[in-house]
Scaffold this motif. Structure first.
Motif, PDB file in Angstrom:
ATOM      1  N   PRO A 257      -2.407 -64.195  20.775  1.00 18.98           N
ATOM      2  CA  PRO A 257      -2.762 -65.049  21.916  1.00 18.98           C
ATOM      3  C   PRO A 257      -2.981 -64.223  23.171  1.00 18.98           C
ATOM      4  N   GLY A 258      -3.908 -64.654  24.009  1.00 20.27           N
ATOM      5  CA  GLY A 258      -4.189 -63.944  25.246  1.00 20.27           C
ATOM      6  C   GLY A 258      -3.126 -64.201  26.291  1.00 20.27           C
ATOM      7  N   PRO A 259      -3.201 -63.474  27.406  1.00 19.43           N
ATOM      8  CA  PRO A 259      -2.226 -63.663  28.488  1.00 19.43           C
ATOM      9  C   PRO A 259      -2.290 -65.076  29.049  1.00 19.43           C
ATOM     10  N   SER A 260      -1.152 -65.754  29.078  1.00 17.76           N
ATOM     11  CA  SER A 260      -1.089 -67.134  29.544  1.00 17.76           C
ATOM     12  C   SER A 260       0.342 -67.455  29.932  1.00 17.76           C
ATOM     13  N   LEU A 261       0.515 -68.401  30.833  1.00 13.16           N
ATOM     14  CA  LEU A 261       1.853 -68.813  31.235  1.00 13.16           C
ATOM     15  C   LEU A 261       2.629 -69.443  30.075  1.00 13.16           C
ATOM     16  N   THR A 262       1.934 -69.859  29.043  1.00 15.14           N
ATOM     17  CA  THR A 262       2.642 -70.368  27.863  1.00 15.14           C
ATOM     18  C   THR A 262       3.435 -69.257  27.178  1.00 15.14           C
TER      19      THR A 262
END
Length: 389
Positions: A257-262
């Motif tokens: 997964p890419g960079p994300s607040l999740t």
């Protein structure tokens, strides 16, 4: 990456030399040849109807002009000379055909030359095209020269407009390439700096307890392996321009997964593995964020935590607060350490802060970073949010 960049640079260089792709050149030839045959062939046929020999010669000259247009993108100057000479010959054979019409192929070539060659060359060509103006006096009276000059200047101006349009497009493409390179550099810096900082601290901790607490040392080594694998996954994602499927990489495995607040809790866990206490607070939904804002928020927090690990002397606690106010996203990262002094400490932190500020600026936000009056270091960012309705 290097191959695509080289291809783009070659394309820019080719356009700068006036070279067109074979497909574009062929389409230009077909269009200009059709225009000359339709706009000049019909008047020649009508004007030469009463003189079969002149009609045959004039028709052959028109065909020569249309054939010469095949090379107007490669050698516009010789083609311009040839079409000017044959055009004047057509007009001399059939005076009923206006000089402006007889030199239509030359005007088309002048337009192409103006669009693909240096301005100095095109100005000389424009001046040369104006030399036959006195010939138009006898054929069209006072209106003949004016119409011819207007047609020639219009052809040259159209080429200049097209050239300016191409230059703007090339400038935008170059700017996009530069911005993409800068974005990739920031992503690589964020991934590598954060992961290496975590790995160095964990390796030091493993070395300290290797003999007395082997289980704890093995756990630290496992954490290093997990961090390294995560970093490799992010780097693959960063450098992957194309892939077989949206959700899988070239080997068929799911993409990282890419960079994300999740992934904020996952990021906090990597820092906790170094012994740092990390508090994460969420206020508001923080969902439905634009991808650029979501990615920027994650990278800011990641860089702030990295700076805490590398430069906050004596820090053992850091808090991350993400607050969604609907129209904007507020991010605050505060540690309880002391900012390291000296040139070795300031260099890396300075580059990290510059990267955070640049990311914030690109999404239209603002960022403040500096020591707190009561001790510790604070990074505060405010990112505007425009959600889809």
């Amino acid at each position: 990456m290097d191959a695509s960049t080289g291809q783009q640079n070659d394309a820019f260089a080719g356009e700068a030399r006036g070279e067109l792709s074979p497909r574009t050149a062929r389409a230009l030839w077909c269009g200009s040849a059709g225009l000359v045959i339709a706009a000049l062939g019909i008047p020649v046929t009508v004007a030469g109807a009463e003189d079969g020999r002149r009609l045959i010669v004039a028709t052959a000259l028109v065909l020569v002009q249309t054939g010469a247009l095949r090379w107007q993108t490669r050698a516009p100057v010789p083609v311009l000379v040839a079409n000017t000479a044959t055009g004047i010959a057509v007009w001399a054979l059939l005076p009923a055909v206006t000089l402006t019409g007889a030199l239509l192929a030359a005007q088309v070539t002048l337009c192409v030359l103006s669009a693909t060659r240096a301005r100095r060359v095109s100005l000389w060509a424009l001046a040369a095209m104006c030399l036959p103006v006195p010939l138009a006096f006898g054929a069209g009276g006072s209106a003949g020269p004016a119409v011819y000059v207007l047609a020639v200047v219009l052809a040259w101006t159209l080429g200049q407009w097209r050239k300016a349009q191409q230059e703007r497009m090339r400038a935008e493409m170059r700017r996009a390439v530069v911005e993409e390179r800068a974005r990739i550099a920031r992503d690589v810096h964020d991934v590598v700096a954060h992961t290496l900082s975590v790995m160095v601290i964990q390796a030091g901790a493993a070395d300290d307890v290797f003999s007395q607490r082997p289980d704890q040392a093995r756990q630290a080594l496992r954490d290093i392996e997990v961090a390294a694998r995560s970093a490799l996954g992010e780097l693959r994602l960063t450098f992957r321009a194309f892939g077989p499927e949206a959700g899988e990489d070239a080997t068929g495995e799911p993409r990282t997964p890419g960079p994300s607040l999740t992934r904020l809790d996952e990021l906090a866990d990597t820092v906790r593995a170094t012994g740092m206490t990390v508090h994460v607070y969420h206020e508001g939904a923080a969902d439905g964020l634009p991808a650029a804002v979501d990615r920027t928020a994650y990278r800011i927090i990641q860089e702030a935590l990295t700076n805490t690990l590398r430069h906050a002397v004596g820090a053992d606690e850091v808090s991350v607060r993400v607050r969604d106010e609907g129209h904007c996203l507020e991010i605050t990262v505060v540690d309880n350490g002391r900012t390291a002094q000296g040139p070795s400490a300031g260099a890396g932190a300075g580059r990290g802060l510059v990267g955070m500020k640049e990311r914030t600026r690109l999404v239209g936000g603002s960022l403040h970073a500096g020591p707190r009056p009561g001790g510790g270091f604070e990074v505060a960012a405010r990112l505007p949010v425009e959600r889809a309705s």
